[in-house]
Write a protein that holds these residues in place. Structure first.
Motif, PDB file in Angstrom:
ATOM      1  N   ASN A 120       0.847  -1.190   0.000  1.00 47.43           N
ATOM      2  CA  ASN A 120       0.000   0.000   0.000  1.00 47.43           C
ATOM      3  C   ASN A 120       0.888   1.247   0.000  1.00 47.43           C
ATOM      4  O   ASN A 120       1.136   1.845   1.050  1.00 47.43           O
ATOM      5  N   PRO A 121       1.376   1.675  -1.169  1.00 52.14           N
ATOM      6  CA  PRO A 121       2.372   2.757  -1.225  1.00 52.14           C
ATOM      7  C   PRO A 121       1.905   4.066  -0.607  1.00 52.14           C
ATOM      8  O   PRO A 121       2.688   4.749   0.058  1.00 52.14           O
ATOM      9  N   SER A 122       0.644   4.459  -0.817  1.00 49.04           N
ATOM     10  CA  SER A 122       0.198   5.780  -0.358  1.00 49.04           C
ATOM     11  C   SER A 122       0.224   5.919   1.161  1.00 49.04           C
ATOM     12  O   SER A 122       0.365   7.024   1.680  1.00 49.04           O
ATOM     13  N   LYS A 123       0.082   4.827   1.900  1.00 49.65           N
ATOM     14  CA  LYS A 123       0.124   4.876   3.355  1.00 49.65           C
ATOM     15  C   LYS A 123       1.500   4.515   3.908  1.00 49.65           C
ATOM     16  O   LYS A 123       1.958   5.094   4.896  1.00 49.65           O
ATOM     17  N   ALA A 124       2.156   3.552   3.269  1.00 47.86           N
ATOM     18  CA  ALA A 124       3.423   3.052   3.811  1.00 47.86           C
ATOM     19  C   ALA A 124       4.592   3.998   3.554  1.00 47.86           C
ATOM     20  O   ALA A 124       5.465   4.157   4.406  1.00 47.86           O
ATOM     21  N   LEU A 125       4.631   4.651   2.377  1.00 49.98           N
ATOM     22  CA  LEU A 125       5.791   5.467   2.015  1.00 49.98           C
ATOM     23  C   LEU A 125       5.978   6.688   2.917  1.00 49.98           C
ATOM     24  O   LEU A 125       7.106   6.960   3.349  1.00 49.98           O
ATOM     25  N   PRO A 126       4.933   7.487   3.221  1.00 49.00           N
ATOM     26  CA  PRO A 126       5.159   8.627   4.132  1.00 49.00           C
ATOM     27  C   PRO A 126       5.701   8.207   5.493  1.00 49.00           C
ATOM     28  O   PRO A 126       6.599   8.850   6.045  1.00 49.00           O
ATOM     29  N   ILE A 127       5.157   7.114   6.031  1.00 53.82           N
ATOM     30  CA  ILE A 127       5.647   6.638   7.329  1.00 53.82           C
ATOM     31  C   ILE A 127       7.081   6.154   7.205  1.00 53.82           C
ATOM     32  O   ILE A 127       7.941   6.468   8.038  1.00 53.82           O
ATOM     33  N   GLY A 128       7.360   5.395   6.158  1.00 56.15           N
ATOM     34  CA  GLY A 128       8.683   4.804   6.002  1.00 56.15           C
ATOM     35  C   GLY A 128       9.780   5.825   5.782  1.00 56.15           C
ATOM     36  O   GLY A 128      10.855   5.741   6.385  1.00 56.15           O
ATOM     37  N   ILE A 129       9.530   6.822   4.921  1.00 56.67           N
ATOM     38  CA  ILE A 129      10.574   7.790   4.567  1.00 56.67           C
ATOM     39  C   ILE A 129      10.773   8.831   5.673  1.00 56.67           C
ATOM     40  O   ILE A 129      11.865   8.968   6.231  1.00 56.67           O
ATOM     41  N   ALA A 130       9.711   9.582   5.984  1.00 57.70           N
ATOM     42  CA  ALA A 130       9.854  10.653   6.983  1.00 57.70           C
ATOM     43  C   ALA A 130      10.111  10.079   8.376  1.00 57.70           C
ATOM     44  O   ALA A 130      10.930  10.616   9.141  1.00 57.70           O
ATOM     45  N   GLY A 131       9.436   8.978   8.711  1.00 55.68           N
ATOM     46  CA  GLY A 131       9.616   8.385  10.031  1.00 55.68           C
ATOM     47  C   GLY A 131      11.035   7.931  10.283  1.00 55.68           C
ATOM     48  O   GLY A 131      11.600   8.161  11.367  1.00 55.68           O
ATOM     49  N   SER A 132      11.646   7.302   9.292  1.00 48.04           N
ATOM     50  CA  SER A 132      13.018   6.819   9.475  1.00 48.04           C
ATOM     51  C   SER A 132      14.007   7.967   9.623  1.00 48.04           C
ATOM     52  O   SER A 132      14.960   7.881  10.404  1.00 48.04           O
ATOM     53  N   VAL A 133      13.787   9.079   8.895  1.00 41.66           N
ATOM     54  CA  VAL A 133      14.692  10.240   9.006  1.00 41.66           C
ATOM     55  C   VAL A 133      14.616  10.838  10.408  1.00 41.66           C
ATOM     56  O   VAL A 133      15.646  11.182  11.020  1.00 41.66           O
TER      57      VAL A 133
END
Length: 582
Positions: free
Chosen positions: A278-291
């Protein structure tokens, strides 16, 4: 159709004919763009089999955290603290982290709207055309190969500490006759890179599970280092022997450009877009969250290191192991730190090598490099040819090249690509088909870059002229505010997530990336200029002809090829994304 077809009897004649057509083909190909729909569907089909959608949001967080944690903090912190920033290295990490977070927001919007494996290459190609997409993609690949090689060599130093050796070259082979900086052959680094290459050829999901396990242990290890460091530290070391910032504000800012190397890895998450459920939900969490998670851990690690021993006693090689050995006096503690750092470096390398192959795969789909690099293995669902090719390139660099030769090259390439992505996001938000906003948007981007460059050069050449710095800073803010008031959004993102408060986050990203680039040494720009010349010549003599012929064949066969000849003529079509639900 292909004008070289009548000359097929003579390959040399065909080659000469193609070269004679170079100016014409450059005009037709340099600024040609693809729509998001084409990137998501027709272009992706060139790889044959699809990559398998198996990753969840927590896989992305683990990939982002694992990719960044081991990469830079063990490689650059000691060097920057000792020679550039002093105990204020943690402030350098904060500045670099803010810049990385702003860039990650730009990446996130693009990756949600265009969830393909090409990362910055695809984002720039759909916005500014083929050449800038290729230029950005080539620089990201250069950054990945060099940084992975540097990290692999640092793995050898920490592994040696884990087994009780404090000499950085004890596990390397010195060869007489080779130039200094290239004469220490690092065979453990080569073995590590090749083993990870084989792992990545097998399966992305299994690789991400391995990374998840290692990242959990790695975060626990970070907690141990932070707690033990503060426990054995002394706040006097922050101000002795020459104060918190012994090299001044300039040293803190120069250090921010160097430690930016530590944030390389979050963009790897965006290259996993084709393998996410589910790219639209997973990508914001994955990218910004990890930074955000990594920024906090980096600052605490830098503070712990600076508190243990004075900055001028910090070792440039395996700095954390060395600091514990000096402060605690127990060899076993130093060995544990060496082992934990080695584990973190493995996790970091795994993610970075995962990302670099996705970039090369998508560049191969575009026919800017040989198309066999784009092939996805039907059973494993991985770009196996790209994985093997880049694994061999990384191993070759890791065998010979010292870290200090490549670290500034890595930073300048990364900062340039992040600068281009921020510009691309501004352009896509404010320019639309049929509306006369192209000139005003391009003028804004030019003025923003010019004022940012003016501020940066004023600081670099003579930082004491505060009125000049204030003028350029005020000019940057004024230009952005005027643009926001006079030019409205002409298109809203079609995705479920977008960068808020535009254009300020993207404009701030442009400013910070320009500023950090200007902090690098002249040598870095000379090396980068040489690299830019090489990749431009490759595009002129290979890439443009390859994409031109591919377009001719596909137009004749009814396939892909109806790309848009100009960045703003791309129709704003709704992307078709196949999303697998759990």
């Amino acid at each position: 159709m292909d004008q070289c077809r009548p000359l097929q009897g003579s390959s040399m004649a065909c080659l000469l004919h193609s070269l004679s057509q170079t100016p014409h083909r450059l005009r037709k190909r340099m600024f040609v763009t693809w729509t998001p729909e084409q990137e998501l569907n027709q272009v992706r089909e060139r790889s044959g089999a699809d990559m398998k959608r198996k990753l969840e949001w927590y896989d992305l967080v683990a990939l982002g955290v694992g990719g960044m944690l081991g990469a830079g903090v063990f490689v650059t912190t000691g060097r920057v603290a000792r020679n550039v920033s002093g105990p204020a290295v943690f402030i350098s990490y904060i500045m670099a982290g803010v810049s990385a977070l702003l860039s990650s927001l730009c990446y996130t919007e693009f990756s949600v709207e265009i969830p393909v494996a090409g990362g910055a290459f695809s984002y720039l190609r759909v916005t500014f055309g083929e050449f800038l997409g290729y230029f950005g993609g080539a620089n990201i690949l250069m950054e990945y190969v060099l940084s992975n090689a540097a990290v692999a060599r640092n793995f050898t130093e920490y592994l040696a500490c884990a087994f009780g050796s404090n000499h950085p070259n004890s596990w390397r082979v010195e060869v007489d006759g080779l130039a200094k900086g290239y004469n220490s052959l690092d065979f453990p680094a080569v073995v590590l890179v090749l083993l990870l290459t084989l792992c990545l050829c097998y399966s992305t999901k299994e690789s991400s599970i391995l990374n998840l396990v290692m990242t959990v242990f790695h975060v626990i290890f970070f907690g141990f280092v932070i707690v033990a460091g503060f426990r054995n530290g002394n706040t006097r070391n922050f101000v002795e022997p020459k104060g918190l910032a012994p090299f001044g504000i300039r040293g803190v800012l120069d250090g921010a450009a160097l430690v930016y190397f530590s944030y390389i890895g979050y963009d790897s998450v965006s290259t996993m877009a084709e393998e996410i459920r589910n790219p639209s939900k997973a990508l914001p969490i994955g990218i910004a969250g990890s930074v955000i998670i990594v920024s906090a851990l980096y600052c605490l690690m830098a503070l712990a290191l600076s508190s243990m021993i004075p900055y001028n006693e910090i070792s440039e090689h395996a700095s954390f192991s060395s600091a514990f050995g000096k402060k605690v006096g127990s060899k076993w503690v130093s060995n544990i730190v060496g082992a934990g750092a080695s584990l973190g470096i493995i996790a970091s390398l795994l993610v970075a090598m995962l990302g670099q192959t996705r970039y090369l795969c998508v560049i191969g789909r575009a026919r800017l490099v040989p198309s066999w690099l784009a092939k996805v293995h039907p059973s494993t669902g991985t770009p196996i040819n790209a994985t093997i090719f880049l694994g061999l390139c990384t191993a070759s660099v890791a065998l010979f090249t010292e870290l200090n030769i490549v670290v500034e090259m890595i930073s300048i390439g990364t900062l340039l690509v992040f600068y281009l992505v921020a510009n691309a996001l501004l352009y896509r938000r404010y320019v639309s088909l049929g509306e006369n906003r192209r000139i005003s948007t391009l003028l804004f981007l030019l003025l923003l870059t010019s004022t940012s460059l003016g501020f940066s050069l004023s600081w670099k050449l003579n930082g004491r002229c505060w009125w000049v710095l204030a003028f350029f800073a005020a000019a940057s803010v004024s230009v952005t505010a005027l643009f926001q008031c006079r030019v409205l959004h002409c298109r809203r993102p079609t995705s479920e997530w977008s960068v808020p408060l535009m254009p300020w986050p993207a404009a701030a990203s442009v400013f910070l990336n320009v500023f950090l680039m200007s902090s690098l040494k002249k040598r870095a720009f000379l090396r980068f200029g040489l690299w830019s010349l090489v990749i431009t010549l490759f595009y002129v003599f290979y890439g443009v002809h390859s994409t031109y012929h591919a377009q001719q064949v596909e137009m004749g066969g009814g396939g892909v090829g109806h790309a848009n000849p100009d960045p703003i003529t791309a129709p704003q079509q709704q992307p078709k994304v196949e999303v697998e639900t759990p």
